[in-house]
Design an enzyme around this catalytic site. Structure first.
Site, PDB file in Angstrom:
ATOM      1  N   GLU A  32     -23.883  -9.374  -8.719  1.00 30.69           N
ATOM      2  CA  GLU A  32     -24.145  -9.892 -10.028  1.00 30.69           C
ATOM      3  C   GLU A  32     -25.560 -10.585  -9.970  1.00 30.69           C
ATOM      4  O   GLU A  32     -25.879 -10.846  -9.011  1.00 30.69           O
ATOM      5  CB  GLU A  32     -23.097 -10.893 -10.349  1.00 30.69           C
ATOM      6  CG  GLU A  32     -22.868 -12.188  -9.743  1.00 30.69           C
ATOM      7  CD  GLU A  32     -22.786 -13.344 -10.539  1.00 30.69           C
ATOM      8  OE1 GLU A  32     -23.055 -13.646 -11.429  1.00 30.69           O
ATOM      9  OE2 GLU A  32     -21.454 -14.150 -10.109  1.00 30.69           O
TER      10      GLU A  32
ATOM     11  N   LYS B 264     -14.486 -22.687  -8.301  1.00 27.79           N
ATOM     12  CA  LYS B 264     -14.727 -24.113  -7.996  1.00 27.79           C
ATOM     13  C   LYS B 264     -13.891 -24.797  -8.804  1.00 27.79           C
ATOM     14  O   LYS B 264     -13.650 -24.843  -9.969  1.00 27.79           O
ATOM     15  CB  LYS B 264     -16.354 -24.413  -8.454  1.00 27.79           C
ATOM     16  CG  LYS B 264     -17.206 -23.807  -7.626  1.00 27.79           C
ATOM     17  CD  LYS B 264     -18.726 -24.569  -7.954  1.00 27.79           C
ATOM     18  CE  LYS B 264     -19.670 -23.884  -6.879  1.00 27.79           C
ATOM     19  NZ  LYS B 264     -20.482 -22.788  -7.610  1.00 27.79           N
TER      20      LYS B 264
HETATM   21  N1  PSU Z   1     -19.303 -19.999 -10.662  1.00 29.02           N
HETATM   22  C1  PSU Z   1     -19.867 -20.151  -9.383  1.00 29.02           C
HETATM   23  N2  PSU Z   1     -21.059 -19.475  -9.341  1.00 29.02           N
HETATM   24  C2  PSU Z   1     -21.756 -19.029 -10.593  1.00 29.02           C
HETATM   25  C3  PSU Z   1     -20.846 -18.538 -11.598  1.00 29.02           C
HETATM   26  C4  PSU Z   1     -19.680 -19.201 -11.642  1.00 29.02           C
HETATM   27  O1  PSU Z   1     -19.491 -20.727  -8.806  1.00 29.02           O
HETATM   28  O2  PSU Z   1     -22.886 -18.432 -10.383  1.00 29.02           O
HETATM   29  C5  PSU Z   1     -21.663 -17.811 -12.775  1.00 29.02           C
HETATM   30  C6  PSU Z   1     -20.793 -16.583 -12.547  1.00 29.02           C
HETATM   31  O3  PSU Z   1     -22.002 -15.584 -13.246  1.00 29.02           O
HETATM   32  C7  PSU Z   1     -19.675 -16.442 -13.789  1.00 29.02           C
HETATM   33  C8  PSU Z   1     -20.457 -17.228 -14.824  1.00 29.02           C
HETATM   34  O4  PSU Z   1     -19.578 -15.490 -14.290  1.00 29.02           O
HETATM   35  O5  PSU Z   1     -20.890 -18.629 -13.911  1.00 29.02           O
HETATM   36  C9  PSU Z   1     -19.444 -17.908 -15.637  1.00 29.02           C
HETATM   37  O6  PSU Z   1     -20.043 -18.661 -16.623  1.00 29.02           O
HETATM   38  P1  PSU Z   1     -18.978 -19.113 -17.839  1.00 29.02           P
HETATM   39  O7  PSU Z   1     -18.230 -20.491 -17.217  1.00 29.02           O
HETATM   40  O8  PSU Z   1     -20.088 -19.793 -19.015  1.00 29.02           O
HETATM   41  O9  PSU Z   1     -18.155 -18.086 -18.402  1.00 29.02           O
END
Ligand code: PSU
Ligand code: MN
Length: 305
Positions: free
Chosen positions: A25, A160
């Site tokens: 990604e 996390k």
């Molecule tokens: N969690 C991490 N590192 C990240 C992300 C999440 O530990 O880089 C990023 C990923 O791209 C994940 C996104 O798909 O954040 C999720 O964002 P949201 O909670 O807005 O859906």
């Protein structure tokens, strides 16, 4: 092939000849890590995937074109632009394509593009999930609903604890998404291998995971699979230190009124600031660890026909 999609030359050749490919990604590059470590890590991950016998396909949107397979200059450019690039999840895709913008893809959007390209295995750091306090904020990452419908396996180090991990697992169960612990029966908590939450599914070999993926998709059960790969103990962060930083970051997010798609990048950046370089080191190590496992699964998946 989809009219909005471009495959990199190496990715295209590998897919045509049935060689293993691993999707990667790009939100982790633009929003997940600071420059220049983000670019260094992205390039190290690509090199490691190649060493492990697979072809890396870093996924992003450039000038409105969906890309599976970036070159070094494109990765460098995304890393330098950082948070100026649009963070693209499922709902942002049409706008970014129609307006010819650049976009960094989240787990959800990367899964969509990987599936369009015919890539089944994807490595990242952590997935999005159900946020703490979701019972009042309704904040649940679109990554989880994507896992319900899009047939790509996501290798991650769990999630996390900025999230409510227990609710995240409940939601994945509701949506019919298998969560397989690799070498563990406990859901890993990203920086630390231990969350205290048990998993029903465990696999100790990449080949066993590949067989389960075949079984799922050959059964006609569309949707993703979470492969939860704990951070190696030597690279883990002490739980107390990380928990304290997460609590402080959550308090700051609340005080500043951070909302919507900005919540996750804000929490990630703040936790990183509060824990200094240690959490970044740990983050880099676990991403490499996930790329290694994803490559091994992709190799076995090719044999499991
Ligand atoms: N969690 C991490 N590192 C990240 C992300 C999440 O530990 O880089 C990023 C990923 O791209 C994940 C996104 O798909 O954040 C999720 O964002 P949201 O909670 O807005 O859906
Ligand atoms: Mn959200």
């Amino acid at each position: 092939m989809n009219k909005f999609l471009d495959l990199g030359a190496e990715v295209s050749a590998a897919l045509a000849s049935g060689r293993p490919v691993v999707a990667l990604e790009s939100t982790i590059i633009s929003h997940g890590m600071p420059y220049p470590q983000n670019v260094e890590t992205a390039l190290r991950v690509e090199a490691l995937v190649r060493e492990c016998g697979a072809v890396p396909a870093t996924i992003a949107i450039l000038g409105g074109r969906l890309k599976a397979g970036l070159d070094q200059a494109q990765i460098e450019d995304l890393g330098k632009k950082g948070r100026d690039v649009v963070k693209v999840s499922r709902r942002d895709l049409p706008r970014v394509v129609a307006s010819s913008l650049d976009g960094a893809t989240t787990v959800a959007a990367t899964m969509i593009i990987a599936e369009l390209a015919g890539i089944r295995i994807f490595a990242t750091g952590g997935i999005g999930g159900v946020h703490r306090g979701a019972e009042s904020s309704f904040d649940i990452s679109a990554d989880l609903d994507e896992l319900a419908v899009t047939s790509v396996a996501v290798v991650c180090a769990g999630a996390k604890s900025i999230l409510d991990l227990e609710k995240t697992l409940e939601y994945l169960e509701t949506k019919g998404v298998p969560v397989i612990g690799y070498g563990t029966s406990e859901f890993p908590a990203f920086y630390n291998p231990h969350s205290g939450l048990s998993l029903e599914e465990r696999a100790d070999e990449p080949a066993a995971i590949a067989r389960r993926l075949r079984a799922k998709w050959d059964l006609g059960l569309a949707g993703g699979v979470v492969i939860a790969n704990p951070v190696p103990e030597k690279d883990a962060m002490p739980k107390a230190a990380i928990d304290a930083a997460i609590e402080e970051a959550l308090g700051l997010a609340k005080a500043k009124g951070v909302k919507g798609k900005d919540v996750t990048p804000f929490l990630l950046a703040t936790v990183k600031e509060l824990t200094g370089g240690d959490s970044l080191e740990s983050n880099i190590a676990l991403v490499l660890n996930n790329a290694r496992l994803a490559s091994a699964i992709a190799v076995e998946y090719g044999k499991a026909k």
